[in-house]
Structures are given as structure tokens and as C-alpha cells.
Design a protein around this motif. Structure first.
Motif, PDB file in Angstrom:
ATOM      1  N   ARG A   1       1.012  -1.141  -0.093  1.00 24.81           N
ATOM      2  CA  ARG A   1       0.033   0.210  -0.093  1.00 24.81           C
ATOM      3  C   ARG A   1       0.845   1.110   0.005  1.00 24.81           C
ATOM      4  NH1 ARG A   1      -4.835  -1.072   2.981  1.00 24.81           N
ATOM      5  NH2 ARG A   1      -6.050  -2.581   2.133  1.00 24.81           N
TER       6      ARG A   1
ATOM      7  N   LYS B   1      -1.128  -5.392   2.556  1.00 22.48           N
ATOM      8  CA  LYS B   1      -2.152  -6.292   2.511  1.00 22.48           C
ATOM      9  C   LYS B   1      -2.245  -7.589   2.223  1.00 22.48           C
ATOM     10  CE  LYS B   1      -7.285  -6.252   1.163  1.00 22.48           C
ATOM     11  NZ  LYS B   1      -7.286  -6.910  -0.048  1.00 22.48           N
TER      12      LYS B   1
ATOM     13  N   HIS C   1      -2.002  -5.977   7.115  1.00 16.09           N
ATOM     14  CA  HIS C   1      -3.490  -6.278   7.254  1.00 16.09           C
ATOM     15  C   HIS C   1      -3.763  -7.695   6.645  1.00 16.09           C
ATOM     16  CE1 HIS C   1      -3.999  -1.872   7.236  1.00 16.09           C
ATOM     17  NE2 HIS C   1      -3.066  -2.008   6.603  1.00 16.09           N
TER      18      HIS C   1
END
Ligand SMILES: Nc1nc2c(ncn2[C@@H]2O[C@H](COP(=O)(O)OP(=O)(O)O)[C@@H](O)[C@H]2O)c(=O)[nH]1
Ligand SMILES: [Mg+2]
Length: 305
Positions: free
Chosen positions: A226, A232, A276
Motif C-alpha cells: 500500500r 495487505k 493487514h
């Protein structure tokens, strides 16, 4: 002139090979759990000692294989030994002293016979000596020396980091002359994607029991860097039956949430960035018979069933 070479770390399941690998590398490159057959593939952990770059090869445990996946793992372990300049045989000294007829004892005996045809530099690492009496260790040392296979015998606690320097010095002295194979700051050969799925697999081994760890596999399906510096990661946990999927999910998704939280926390430490992590569960009855899964694990698919 610099030195560089391979040192295979082999032994029966649960001897502490992966713990020793991490201790020698000085960083977590392979996963560790109290369960047997945690390690499924050869993973390289790279250490630098003076002018030498040492490529440690952590291997799956060597045991009597039953399933196809077992055969692939044991095959990978012996191949690791075949390709190495030096070999460390790791033995759980505490287990051997407590029970000379354990599975680990007979697996270790079989490995010893296999090593007799190896004209390699081989040392024995008697591990898990924390909590053991010296008087129990000496007979073991003599017994293994008498096999005529080992140049040296080391007494260590990989868990506590005791006796590790002597092992490292022995290995270093046996690395052939040659240029370094990896950049100075690289400490493993597996990709971040694969390391990330291994970390999740470790949490599954730690949280779930019985046949579940052995019936599951984890794959990183998507990795997205990101702009804010975080990453992620989407992973799929594959199990073999619907009932197993229910166990992985847990009541109201509680189990998978916990596994995800444990994995995410560790990944953030390892990668030094926010992570994440999204976990999905799939049922594939035959994943352990599917060549694709072997390839992504870095294993050869054994053709015979
Ligand atoms: N007490 C003790 N436990 C250890 C030591 N080294 C490894 N272990 C434990 O033994 C179990 C198996 O370790 P692991 O490194 O995964 O073994 P592997 O299967 O040979 O790779 C884990 O629970 C480790 O924490 C040690 O030196 N002392
Ligand atoms: Mg291991």
C-alpha cells in the motif's frame, strides 16, 4: 579469499532442527512448534561469520514415511544432506535418555545408518540439554562417537542459545573457499509471501490439534504493497473436510480470528511494517495429492502414491 558453503541440518522429527537454524542465523527464518512435521520443505538460513557466508539448510524431519506428503518431505531432507558441504545431525538428547525405544530413537538410528555412506564432514548436535544431568549425557556422547560417523559432538540448548558458537565455529571451518552466494543482508532464500504463509501455518500448529495441522496447508494468494507503507496479505487455508473448516473457523469465527491476530502481530515484527491480514478457508479433499501444492511448497511431487 572468502568462504561460502552449505550446511544441512538434519534429524528425526522434533529434534530442534528449526530452533537451531534460527539460533545459528540469529533471526527467525523457519517456524517452530511442539508438534512433529512442522517443517515441510528445505529452507535456507544465511549467516555470516568473518569472511565466511554459511548457508544453513533446515530440513523436514526424517522418519518412516506413510503418506505422499511424508515421502516428499523425507526426500527433500536427504537431498539437502546430499548437496551440503557439511552436515549437522540434531538429536533430542532428553528424549533419547528418557526413552531409548522412542520413535525418535529409531528414526535417529536409521539416519545414522544412512549417514555412514556419506563421505561428508558430519557433526552431532545433542540438543535440549537444558535440564539434563551431565552424567546422563556422557554415555550418549560415547555411544555416538563409537559409530565412527562424527568428526565432533556438541552439547547444546538451541532454545536457550547455549553452545551455539562452538557449532558455528565448526561449520565455518568447513566451508570451502569461494565467493558469497547471497547479498550480505539476505538471511533466507524463501520469499516474503512464502514466509508469511509459513507464519500462519505455525499459528495453526500451535492452536489446533489432532490431525488438523497435518491436513491443512496455507497459501498467500495476494500481496499488495500500500502507498502508506503497509501491506495487505490475503491467504487461503486449505483443509480436507467440511468438519475441519468448521474447527478452523471456530464458534462465530473466533478461532480463525485468533490465528489471524497471532500471525499478523508476528508478521509486523518480521517485516517491520503494518500488516493487514485476511484469511480464507477452503475445503479440498485431495490437496495432498495435487502436484500444484507441492510446487508452491518447494517440494518434488512423488509420482508413486
Ligand atoms: N527444552 C528444549 N526444547 C527445545 C530445544 N530446542 C527445541 N526445543 C523445542 O522442541 C520442539 C521442536 O522444535 P523444532 O525446532 O520445531 O524441531 P524440528 O522439528 O526438529 O525442527 C519445540 O517445542 C521447541 O521449542 C532445546 O534446546 N531445549
Ligand atoms: Mg523443523
Amino acid at each position: 579469499m572468502t568462504h561460502c558453503g552449505y550446511c544441512a541440518i538434519i534429524g528425526a522429527p522434533n529434534a530442534g532442527k528449526s530452533t537451531l537454524t534460527n539460533a545459528l542465523v540469529g533471526s527467525k527464518v523457519v517456524i517452530v512448534t511442539p508438534k512433529v512435521q512442522t517443517t515441510r520443505m528445505n529452507v535456507k538460513g544465511i549467516a555470516i561469520a568473518g569472511d565466511a557466508q554459511i548457508v544453513f539448510v533446515d530440513t523436514p524431519g526424517i522418519f518412516k514415511p506413510r503418506r505422499r506428503l511424508d515421502r516428499a518431505m523425507v526426500g527433500a531432507a536427504w537431498a539437502g544432506a546430499e548437496d551440503a558441504d557439511a552436515i549437522l545431525l540434531v538429536v533430542d538428547a532428553a528424549d533419547l535418555t528418557a526413552n531409548a525405544r522412542s520413535h525418535a530413537a529409531s528414526d535417529t538410528h536409521a539416519i545414522l545408518q544412512g549417514l555412514k555412506s556419506h563421505k561428508k564432514k558430519i557433526a552431532l548436535v545433542l540438543n535440549k540439554i537444558d535440564g539434563m544431568k551431565r552424567t546422563d549425557l556422557l554415555p550418549l556422547v560415547e555411544q555416538f562417537h563409537a559409530e565412527g560417523v562424527f568428526e565432533d559432538v556438541f552439547l547444546v540448548s538451541a532454545l536457550k542459545g547455549e553452545g551455539i558458537e562452538d557449532v558455528a565455529a565448526w561449520v565455518k571451518a568447513r566451508m570451502p573457499e569461494g565467493p558469497w552466494l547471497y547479498p550480505e543482508d539476505q538471511f533466507t532464500d524463501i520469499s516474503s509471501r512464502l514466509l508469511a504463509s509459513e507464519i500462519t501455518r505455525e499459528k495453526i500448529y500451535l492452536r489446533l490439534h489432532d490431525e488438523l495441522p497435518y491436513s491443512s496447508t496455507v497459501e498467500t494468494e495476494n500481496w499488495e504493497d500500500r502507498p502508506d507503507g503497509s501491506v495487505k496479505i490475503n491467504q487461503v487455508i486449505t483443509v480436507q473436510r467440511d468438519g475441519q473448516k468448521a474447527i478452523v473457523l471456530g464458534k462465530g469465527g473466533a478461532t480463525i480470528k485468533l490465528i489471524g491476530e497471532m500471525a499478523r502481530a508476528e508478521l509486523e515484527t518480521l517485516f517491520g511494517r503494518r500488516v493487514h491480514l485476511f484469511l480464507f478457508v477452503k475445503v479440498r479433499e485431495d490437496w495432498a495429492e495435487n502436484p500444484e501444492h507441492y510446487e508452491q511448497m518447494g517440494l518434488e511431487f512423488p509420482r508413486d502414491k
